[in-house]
Design an enzyme around this catalytic site. Structure first.
Site, PDB file in Angstrom:
ATOM      1  N   ASP A   1      -3.516   5.330  14.138  1.00 52.04           N
ATOM      2  CA  ASP A   1      -4.611   5.850  13.005  1.00 52.04           C
ATOM      3  C   ASP A   1      -5.938   5.854  13.819  1.00 52.04           C
ATOM      4  O   ASP A   1      -6.475   4.778  14.351  1.00 52.04           O
ATOM      5  CB  ASP A   1      -4.645   4.841  11.909  1.00 52.04           C
TER       6      ASP A   1
ATOM      7  N   GLU B   1      -6.643  14.203   8.760  1.00 52.35           N
ATOM      8  CA  GLU B   1      -6.847  14.143   7.354  1.00 52.35           C
ATOM      9  C   GLU B   1      -8.179  14.640   7.010  1.00 52.35           C
ATOM     10  O   GLU B   1      -9.305  14.279   7.487  1.00 52.35           O
ATOM     11  CB  GLU B   1      -6.808  12.416   6.902  1.00 52.35           C
TER      12      GLU B   1
ATOM     13  N   HIS C   1      -0.624   6.203   1.672  1.00 54.75           N
ATOM     14  CA  HIS C   1      -0.992   4.909   1.374  1.00 54.75           C
ATOM     15  C   HIS C   1      -2.255   5.064   0.365  1.00 54.75           C
ATOM     16  O   HIS C   1      -2.669   4.036  -0.129  1.00 54.75           O
ATOM     17  CB  HIS C   1      -1.388   4.225   2.394  1.00 54.75           C
TER      18      HIS C   1
HETATM   19  O1  TEU Z   1      -8.891   8.616   3.015  1.00 53.36           O
HETATM   20  C1  TEU Z   1     -10.039   9.540   2.631  1.00 53.36           C
HETATM   21  C2  TEU Z   1      -9.997   9.917   1.445  1.00 53.36           C
HETATM   22  O2  TEU Z   1     -10.842  10.621   1.107  1.00 53.36           O
HETATM   23  C3  TEU Z   1      -9.329   9.452   0.031  1.00 53.36           C
HETATM   24  O3  TEU Z   1      -7.974   9.811   0.300  1.00 53.36           O
HETATM   25  C4  TEU Z   1      -9.807   8.056  -0.380  1.00 53.36           C
HETATM   26  O4  TEU Z   1      -9.035   6.898  -0.092  1.00 53.36           O
HETATM   27  C5  TEU Z   1      -9.813   7.991  -1.775  1.00 53.36           C
HETATM   28  O5  TEU Z   1      -8.578   8.573  -2.462  1.00 53.36           O
HETATM   29  C6  TEU Z   1     -10.599   9.196  -2.413  1.00 53.36           C
HETATM   30  O6  TEU Z   1     -10.640   9.183  -3.900  1.00 53.36           O
HETATM   31  C7  TEU Z   1      -8.972   7.878   4.036  1.00 53.36           C
HETATM   32  C8  TEU Z   1      -8.058   6.709   4.420  1.00 53.36           C
HETATM   33  O7  TEU Z   1      -6.667   7.423   4.111  1.00 53.36           O
HETATM   34  C9  TEU Z   1      -8.283   5.765   3.326  1.00 53.36           C
HETATM   35  O8  TEU Z   1      -7.336   4.674   3.106  1.00 53.36           O
HETATM   36  C10 TEU Z   1      -9.484   5.117   3.857  1.00 53.36           C
HETATM   37  O9  TEU Z   1     -10.052   4.284   2.678  1.00 53.36           O
HETATM   38  C11 TEU Z   1     -10.693   6.023   3.911  1.00 53.36           C
HETATM   39  O10 TEU Z   1     -10.178   7.269   4.587  1.00 53.36           O
HETATM   40  C12 TEU Z   1     -11.775   5.405   4.628  1.00 53.36           C
HETATM   41  O11 TEU Z   1     -11.551   5.125   5.810  1.00 53.36           O
END
Ligand code: TEU
Ligand code: CA
Length: 564
Positions: free
Chosen positions: A96, A249, A318
């Site tokens: 990641d 992502e 997650h």
């Molecule tokens: O997630 C980014 C994100 O925008 C969302 O999925 C967020 O977790 C949230 O649900 C918005 O409401 C990524 C990662 O997958 C997440 O676990 C981290 O907390 C986030 O980035 C920050 O690094």
């Protein structure tokens, strides 16, 4: 070449996968001990959520050293052993990569507090506006303001996520050079690529205030901008030296933006995680849930299947609640679990399977805030309290949306600690672990686990399932049906997303049925999934119907005549 088009990728949330030393926290030796399980499941690569050094404000998504392993998870030697042992089993490792922000514990940030240091411009530092006002009116992803005052530097820094996740400033070219070095460091260790966290928000074109919105005020200044494309092209040069793969992502992307980020000719990412299908059961924001209407999910999936030549397929990760609790039926747990697995493993694209999905793990049965760990849930609960929402309503919202729903420890067995740990788990174990667990499902030939293992073998051995075109047949109120087509080969998948029976016109020779049928007359039971082998009719051109409009297409059972 392009191995990722043929693989099923398994996501591990290291903290919750397997503890090996009784401290209640999953770790790298734990993962190594489960590699045989993953190999037998048919996994081609593992995406590891962050295992770097981190103070864990956001469980590893706040990195304090990109070149060190979090001691809770093990050592660099353990990591090297994981890469090697996985490789021996034909499994690649994907790290990641969190480069939008670092932890405020990172050396760069600590140095950055001193305006004269060489790290002074690694982050976005700004003075406040007027008396006590913030530098701009943006709002962050976790429901808070996104500026924090630092008393040492006497300025505010930008953080789009938690307070201790400071956004890196890519206007300073040194930052990108640092990131390139980090990539090389891990690629030299033999990792196959990266899952790039919130990668479409790296470039901020200005820090100007903007019109207030319900959420993410200011996002037009950083969502999928040209500056980000330029960064991705530069990173691609490094990745290409090692033949590495990336999946980004990408929050709030449209299919058009996604094509610009991962199109074959773009030289940026290989695929993206889009969010639209994860939003089909909400109004605008994930906190405002609406009743799940399957047709909304089908339409969205079809749209993305059509618009992108290739992309990821996922129903869980997650950050999302468990898919059976959300899109399936806990009353038809086994049937709907198998149906969702069928969807995941038979669409076109690269399936990403999240740990526990293959045994039908459900949302956690939390009852109070105290049991939660998720920084997002905690922040949002505070915000809801500020709006004077009564506890019952607050809890309803949190319970349905908390990211901890998917972060509870993997349920390996019915024992205390669920076979995850001998100690006290860092996050509660679902009470259903006595009935929903891997050991039980290994014994039961009819289990969700066996269904996944079987379908993964089917997909891994079938070119039409891996590479065939996607042709929608029906996306109604409860039934979703589509074909995969390659040359003369046709496979139809028919899914009934309902506790009620249904009837369809599609026919064919039964390859798989989650009701164990060996012939199919169009009648579907609750949450039934069937996979049919069809014969090509002379009238249909392979690949042609892709542009067709989707809906109930009654006279479309092409295999019909030939199959009888
Ligand atoms: O997630 C980014 C994100 O925008 C969302 O999925 C967020 O977790 C949230 O649900 C918005 O409401 C990524 C990662 O997958 C997440 O676990 C981290 O907390 C986030 O980035 C920050 O690094
Ligand atoms: Ca441990």
């Amino acid at each position: 070449m392009e191995w990722w088009r043929d693989a099923v990728i398994y996501q591990i949330y290291p903290r919750s996968f397997q503890d090996s030393n009784g401290d209640g926290i999953g770790d790298l030796p734990g993962i190594i001990s489960r590699l045989d399980y993953l190999q037998a499941l048919g996994v081609g690569a593992i995406w590891l959520s962050p295992v770097y050094k981190s103070p864990n404000a956001d469980n590893g998504y706040d990195i304090s050293d990109y070149r060190e392993i979090n001691p809770e998870y093990g050592t660099m030697e353990d990591m090297e052993r994981l890469i090697e042992e996985a490789g021996r089993r034909g499994i690649r490792i994907i790290m990641d990569l969190v480069i939008n922000h670092t932890s405020t514990d990172h050396y760069w940030f600590r140095q950055s507090r001193d305006r004269t240091s060489e790290y002074a411009d690694y982050y976005y530092w700004r003075h406040g506006e007027g008396d006590g006002g913030l530098p701009n009116n943006w709002t962050g992803f976790f429901g808070e303001d996104c500026w924090e005052f630092d008393p040492e530097r006497c300025e505010y820094y930008l953080h789009l996520f938690a307070k201790s996740q400071a956004d890196l400033n890519y206007h300073n070219p040194a930052v990108l050079e640092e990131v390139k070095d980090i990539l090389r460091f891990w690629l030299r260790k033999g990792v196959a690529g990266f899952r790039c966290d919130v990668i479409n928000i790296l470039w901020k074109d200005s820090l100007a205030s903007s019109r207030r919105k319900l959420a993410l005020t200011g996002s037009e200044h950083y969502l999928s901008l040209e500056g980000t494309h330029e960064i991705l092209r530069q990173l691609r040069e490094v990745l290409d030296e090692y033949g590495a793969f990336t999946v980004g992502e990408t929050v709030f992307v449209t299919p058009e933006q996604a094509r610009d980020l991962c199109g074959r000719d773009r030289g940026e990412l290989n695929m993206v995680f889009s969010f639209e299908h994860m939003e089909c059961d909400q109004y605008f924001l994930k906190w405002f849930k609406r009743r799940f209407q399957p047709k909304r999910l089908f339409d969205c999936l079809v749209k993305w299947q059509k618009e992108l030549e290739w992309n990821t397929i996922y129903l869980e990760n997650h950050d999302q609640p468990r898919s059976i609790s959300r899109f399936g039926s806990e009353a038809y747990w086994k049937e709907s679990g198998k149906l969702l697995g069928t969807l995941l493993l038979t669409m076109r694209g690269t399936p990403f399977l999240y740990q526990g999905e293959e045994i039908g793990m459900l949302n956690f049965d939390f009852t109070r805030m105290r049991q939660l760990n998720d920084v997002e849930s905690k922040n949002v609960e505070k915000v809801l309290r500020r709006f004077h929402l009564p506890w019952k309503l607050r809890w309803k919202i949190i319970a349905k949306t908390s990211r901890d729903n998917a972060r509870t420890p993997f349920q390996w067995s019915g024992a205390t600690g669920a076979g995850f740990t001998d100690g006290r788990p860092w996050l509660g174990i679902n009470h259903n672990s006595e009935t929903i667990n891997l050991a039980q499902q290994e014994e039961d030939r009819d289990s969700i686990l066996h269904w996944y293992r079987d379908l993964m073998a089917l997909r891994n051995g079938s070119e039409v399932l891996r590479r065939g075109e996607f042709v929608p047949l029906e996306a109604g109120k409860q039934v979703f049906a589509y074909q995969r087509v390659l040359g003369e080969e046709r496979i139809a998948v028919v899914l009934n997303f309902s506790d009620k029976p249904a009837h369809v016109s599609h026919r064919g020779e039964v390859i798989r049925s989650n009701y164990g049928r060996d012939s199919f007359d169009g009648a579907l039971s609750a949450w039934e999934a069937v996979i049919l082998k069809q014969t090509a009719s002379p009238s249909s051109t392979p690949g042609g119907p892709r542009s067709e409009t989707v809906g109930a297409i009654d006279d479309h059972a092409e295999g019909d005549a030939e199959d009888r």
